[in-house]
Design a protein around this motif. Structure first.
Motif, short mmCIF file in Angstrom:
data_model
loop_
_atom_site.label_atom_id
_atom_site.label_comp_id
_atom_site.label_asym_id
_atom_site.label_seq_id
_atom_site.Cartn_x
_atom_site.Cartn_y
_atom_site.Cartn_z
N VAL A 106 24.96 -139.60 -1.50
CA VAL A 106 24.20 -140.91 -2.26
C VAL A 106 23.88 -140.25 -3.47
O VAL A 106 22.72 -139.50 -3.32
CB VAL A 106 23.21 -141.79 -1.10
CG1 VAL A 106 22.77 -142.87 -1.99
CG2 VAL A 106 24.00 -141.99 0.14
N PRO A 134 22.06 -141.58 -7.33
CA PRO A 134 21.62 -142.58 -8.33
C PRO A 134 22.17 -142.23 -9.65
O PRO A 134 23.05 -141.27 -9.84
CB PRO A 134 20.33 -142.57 -8.33
CG PRO A 134 19.89 -140.92 -7.96
CD PRO A 134 21.05 -140.44 -7.18
N MET A 147 28.69 -141.95 -2.51
CA MET A 147 28.20 -143.55 -2.70
C MET A 147 27.23 -143.46 -4.10
O MET A 147 26.13 -142.86 -4.22
CB MET A 147 27.40 -144.21 -1.73
CG MET A 147 27.12 -145.57 -1.66
SD MET A 147 26.43 -146.19 -0.24
CE MET A 147 24.85 -146.64 -0.96
N HIS A 148 27.48 -144.29 -5.01
CA HIS A 148 26.69 -144.51 -6.17
C HIS A 148 25.65 -145.63 -6.00
O HIS A 148 25.88 -146.45 -5.52
CB HIS A 148 27.61 -144.77 -7.47
CG HIS A 148 28.54 -143.64 -7.81
ND1 HIS A 148 28.11 -142.79 -8.85
CD2 HIS A 148 29.65 -143.36 -7.43
CE1 HIS A 148 29.20 -142.15 -9.21
NE2 HIS A 148 30.23 -142.29 -8.08
N CYS A 149 24.44 -145.19 -6.52
CA CYS A 149 23.49 -146.35 -6.31
C CYS A 149 22.76 -146.62 -7.50
O CYS A 149 22.80 -145.53 -8.38
CB CYS A 149 22.65 -146.04 -5.09
SG CYS A 149 21.59 -144.47 -5.22
N ALA A 150 21.72 -147.57 -7.47
CA ALA A 150 20.68 -147.70 -8.86
C ALA A 150 19.82 -146.58 -8.82
O ALA A 150 19.64 -146.09 -7.94
CB ALA A 150 20.15 -149.15 -8.73
N THR A 175 16.95 -145.97 -6.37
CA THR A 175 16.91 -146.23 -5.08
C THR A 175 17.61 -145.21 -4.11
O THR A 175 18.40 -145.39 -2.99
CB THR A 175 18.18 -147.46 -5.03
OG1 THR A 175 19.28 -147.24 -5.27
CG2 THR A 175 17.68 -148.68 -5.69
N ALA A 176 17.65 -144.02 -4.54
CA ALA A 176 18.41 -142.96 -3.84
C ALA A 176 17.85 -142.76 -2.35
O ALA A 176 18.81 -142.68 -1.38
CB ALA A 176 18.33 -141.55 -4.64
N SER A 224 18.71 -146.21 -0.49
CA SER A 224 20.20 -146.21 -0.14
C SER A 224 20.68 -145.27 1.06
O SER A 224 21.32 -145.49 1.72
CB SER A 224 20.98 -145.77 -1.55
OG SER A 224 20.50 -146.88 -2.52
N ALA A 231 20.91 -137.60 0.14
CA ALA A 231 20.68 -138.15 -1.26
C ALA A 231 20.64 -136.98 -2.26
O ALA A 231 20.01 -135.84 -1.98
CB ALA A 231 19.27 -138.87 -1.21
#
Ligand SMILES: Cc1ncc(C[n+]2csc(CCOP(=O)(O)OP(=O)(O)O)c2C)c(N)n1
Ligand SMILES: [Mg+2]
Length: 310
Positions: free
Chosen positions: A51, A53, A74-77, A80-81, A84, A104
């Motif tokens: 995951v 960010p 998975m890319h996240c904002a 939010t690592a 997420s 993460a």
């Protein structure tokens, strides 16, 4: 300048690992992100979900549909690592799968700064993940802006030479230890066996585990790409970035005794410090010594506690 005084013992077991990540990533020459990522995945294996960010790593992995990660990514904002990754773990639990490493992997900006509240909340809940912070000491992806991991007196585009950063680097290890997480460790590209051992320990434990590694950025540090490993080695030898572990937030272990080379050896091959005057270097040396003494005191205290217990 003496190149190094560190002579690693060859460990041919290191060569017996299987690569999960693939070549063809988009990192700048000399970037420390992928060597550590490759090492981590050699230990963690294919059964891993990453995951990430917003950060250089999110770009380096490759543009969709290409990926050098070798595992689901998975890319996240930006902020939010940790949240997420906790969500990914919750989803796996619903599916009844407890055999997957949830990792993460975030930069210093995403960890020390904007992601700190999600990180703190996940650590406090002891979410079951490995959180890796690659610390290149600035917001590199967006143009080398200072973060709270940027060392004092360093040049960045938001702390120009005329007004370099005056604030201290945040003590991430101290913050995470205060959360009493099961495992926190620092790691260095110049000590791959130590790094592998730490990922192995992190893999075997459960709950919130964190690895904070020192990640040279030749572009942002204004240095030569060939100095990537040398800078990481010098950071350990000069006590700038000591290698240690914290178990349960209380038991400190020092992994490599820093040799106490003068900090100037580390500073002088980086353009981001080229404006420093001898008195600035003296102040940095003092700060580095003080931090190391503080760490040694925690290690000493842990050793005494242990011998009292036995
Ligand atoms: C909420 C939010 N603010 C700002 C950004 C812009 N942004 C993307 S990556 C980044 C810098 C990331 O720095 P760091 O976490 O240190 O990783 P690095 O780029 O150094 O690898 C910034 C500011 C964003 N994507 N989202
Ligand atoms: Mg960064």
């Amino acid at each position: 300048m003496a190149l190094t005084t560190f002579t690693p013992k060859p460990n041919f077991d290191l060569l017996k690992v299987e690569d999960v990540s693939s070549p063809g990533h988009l990192a700048c020459p000399g970037c420390g992100i992928m060597p550590a990522y490759r090492t981590a995945l050699q230990v963690l294996g294919k059964n891993t979900i990453i995951v990430a960010p917003a950060c250089c790593f999110a770009v380096v992995d490759g543009p969709f549909p290409y990926s050098a990660a070798g595992v689901p990514f998975m890319h996240c904002a930006f902020e939010t690592a940790a949240a997420s990754a906790a969500g990914v773990r919750a989803a796996l639990e619903v599916l009844g799968r407890d055999d997957t490493n949830v990792v993460a992997w975030a930069g210093d900006g995403g960890t020390f700064d904007i992601g700190l509240q999600a990180l703190s909340a996940s650590a406090e809940r002891n979410e079951d993940m490995i959180y890796v912070c690659y610390d290149n000491e600035a917001y590199m992806n967006t143009g080398i802006q200072r973060s709270s991991a940027t060392p004092r007196m360093a040049w960045t585009t938001t702390t120009p030479q005329q007004a370099p950063k005056i604030e201290y680097k945040k003590d991430l290890g101290g913050i995470m230890a205060a959360h009493r997480i099961p495992y926190f460790a620092t790691a260095s590209l110049a000590h791959p066996e130590d790094m592998m051992a730490k990922f192995r320990k992190a893999k075997e434990l459960r709950g919130f585990r964190m690895i904070h590694y020192f990640c040279p950025c030749p572009t942002g540090w204004k240095t030569d790409a060939r100095y990537m490993v040398k800078l990481d080695r010098l950071a350990v030898q000069t006590k700038v970035f000591p290698l240690y572990e914290v178990f349960g937030g209380r038991r400190y272990v020092l992994n490599v005794a820093s040799e106490g080379l003068p900090v100037s050896e580390y500073l002088k091959i980086q353009g981001r410090f080229s404006h420093l005057q001898p008195e600035d270097i003296k102040l940095i040396q003092q700060e580095v010594n003080d931090n190391y003494e503080e760490l040694l005191a925690k290690v000493d205290h842990s050793n005494r506690q242990r011998s009292n217990d036995t």
